[in-house]
Design an enzyme around this catalytic site. Structure first.
Site, PDB file in Angstrom:
ATOM      1  NE  ARG A  75      -2.228  -1.978   3.269  1.00 19.54           N
ATOM      2  CZ  ARG A  75      -1.961  -3.285   3.386  1.00 19.54           C
ATOM      3  NH1 ARG A  75      -2.359  -4.135   2.458  1.00 19.54           N
ATOM      4  NH2 ARG A  75      -1.317  -3.748   4.429  1.00 19.54           N
ATOM      5  CD  GLU A 112      -0.585  -5.786  15.056  1.00 19.26           C
ATOM      6  OE1 GLU A 112      -0.650  -5.237  13.939  1.00 19.26           O
ATOM      7  OE2 GLU A 112      -1.451  -5.668  15.928  1.00 19.26           O
TER       8      GLU A 112
HETATM    9  O1  LIG Z   1       4.769  -1.517  11.793  1.00 17.28           O
HETATM   10  P1  LIG Z   1       4.682  -2.964  11.493  1.00 17.28           P
HETATM   11  O2  LIG Z   1       4.283  -3.790  12.676  1.00 17.28           O
HETATM   12  O3  LIG Z   1       5.924  -3.494  10.863  1.00 17.28           O
HETATM   13  O4  LIG Z   1       3.491  -3.186  10.458  1.00 17.28           O
HETATM   14  C1  LIG Z   1       3.216  -2.310   9.406  1.00 17.28           C
HETATM   15  C2  LIG Z   1       3.162  -3.027   8.078  1.00 17.28           C
HETATM   16  O5  LIG Z   1       2.113  -3.994   8.077  1.00 17.28           O
HETATM   17  C3  LIG Z   1       1.328  -3.821   6.899  1.00 17.28           C
HETATM   18  O6  LIG Z   1       1.832  -4.505   5.809  1.00 17.28           O
HETATM   19  P2  LIG Z   1       1.842  -6.098   5.734  1.00 17.28           P
HETATM   20  O7  LIG Z   1       3.075  -6.607   6.396  1.00 17.28           O
HETATM   21  O8  LIG Z   1       0.528  -6.599   6.242  1.00 17.28           O
HETATM   22  O9  LIG Z   1       2.068  -6.400   4.212  1.00 17.28           O
HETATM   23  P3  LIG Z   1       1.157  -6.186   2.909  1.00 17.28           P
HETATM   24  O10 LIG Z   1       1.362  -4.758   2.508  1.00 17.28           O
HETATM   25  O11 LIG Z   1       1.755  -7.122   1.915  1.00 17.28           O
HETATM   26  O12 LIG Z   1      -0.269  -6.489   3.272  1.00 17.28           O
HETATM   27  C4  LIG Z   1       1.429  -2.331   6.637  1.00 17.28           C
HETATM   28  O13 LIG Z   1       1.107  -2.036   5.292  1.00 17.28           O
HETATM   29  C5  LIG Z   1       2.862  -2.044   6.978  1.00 17.28           C
HETATM   30  O14 LIG Z   1       3.724  -2.249   5.866  1.00 17.28           O
HETATM   31  N1  LIG Z   2      -3.684  -3.741  12.524  1.00 19.84           N
HETATM   32  C1  LIG Z   2      -3.157  -3.620  11.308  1.00 19.84           C
HETATM   33  N2  LIG Z   2      -3.935  -3.240  10.271  1.00 19.84           N
HETATM   34  C2  LIG Z   2      -3.402  -3.118   9.039  1.00 19.84           C
HETATM   35  N3  LIG Z   2      -2.118  -3.373   8.758  1.00 19.84           N
HETATM   36  C3  LIG Z   2      -1.327  -3.752   9.768  1.00 19.84           C
HETATM   37  N4  LIG Z   2      -0.015  -4.035   9.823  1.00 19.84           N
HETATM   38  C4  LIG Z   2       0.306  -4.377  11.079  1.00 19.84           C
HETATM   39  N5  LIG Z   2      -0.771  -4.285  11.861  1.00 19.84           N
HETATM   40  C5  LIG Z   2      -1.804  -3.899  11.071  1.00 19.84           C
END
Ligand SMILES: O=P(O)(O)OC[C@H]1O[C@H](OP(=O)(O)OP(=O)(O)O)[C@H](O)[C@@H]1O
Ligand SMILES: Nc1ncnc2[nH]cnc12
Length: 192
Positions: A75, A112
């Site tokens: 994103r 997370e």
């Molecule tokens: O601060 P953090 O705990 O590291 O989490 C934040 C990340 O989690 C989500 O991506 P995700 O890892 O879900 O990947 P995606 O974009 O492929 O859905 C979000 O878009 C961040 O990149």
């Molecule tokens: N709660 C949350 N929602 C969307 N993206 C995430 N990445 C890590 N935690 C998330």
């Protein structure tokens, strides 16, 4: 209270960022039980919401020396492309493993809800480049921290990091501030 009287309940003022939070959908138990997933696709699909989000992320950096905007998959690409266009900067994708075609630098990190790895093209950044990092959300900060390490390893300086959503209870924004980087976000959700 010194006169012993109770303070009457104050009406809740709408948060300045209500326009953003009201356009973000929360999906319970995605991608794992217990995670409240903050879904920005509903914000992005809203013409005014998307425009306002990008405008507000860009606004603090108008006139600031920035060479490149780095967006984190997936994103962060949507926001980062729009921000780079508006700031007339180059755009750098920070991607999940195996997606970038040329030689890469890698950095693994804790999420997370799991573990992952990010990569950047080794020549994406020129030594001394000033970089604005962006993603949709900062939670634990593991992803952003890995991105900062990659940018620094490639020779860049991270000027600031900007997000639509901060989950402050998970401490990620503070972690990035502790790396000496300014962090801004448009809204936050407490209790995650
Ligand atoms: O601060 P953090 O705990 O590291 O989490 C934040 C990340 O989690 C989500 O991506 P995700 O890892 O879900 O990947 P995606 O974009 O492929 O859905 C979000 O878009 C961040 O990149
Ligand atoms: N709660 C949350 N929602 C969307 N993206 C995430 N990445 C890590 N935690 C998330």
């Amino acid at each position: 209270m010194s006169n012993g009287k109770m303070t009457p309940p104050q009406p809740q003022k709408p948060m300045a960022t209500e326009w953003a939070t009201s356009r973000i959908r929360t999906v319970p138990d995605f991608p794992k039980a217990g995670i409240q997933f903050r879904d920005i696709t509903t914000l992005l699909a809203d013409a005014r919401g998307f425009r306002k989000a990008v405008d507000e992320l860009v606004q603090p950096y108008v006139g600031v020396a920035i060479d490149k905007v780095a967006g984190i998959e997936a994103r962060g690409f949507i926001l980062g492309g729009a921000i780079a266009h508006q700031l007339a900067c180059g755009f750098i994708p920070i991607r999940k493993p195996g997606k970038l075609p040329y030689r890469t630098i890698s950095q693994s990190y804790q999420l997370e809800y799991g573990e992952d790895c990010l990569q950047i093209h080794e020549d994406a950044i020129r030594s001394g480049d000033l970089v604005l990092l962006t993603d949709d959300l900062i939670a634990t900060g593991g992803t952003a921290e890995a991105a900062v390490k990659l940018i620094r390893q490639a020779g860049g300086t991270v000027v600031a990091a900007c997000f639509v959503i901060d989950l402050p209870d998970l401490g990620g924004a503070q972690k990035i501030r502790d790396m000496g980087i300014e962090v801004i976000s448009l809204c936050h959700f407490d209790g995650d």
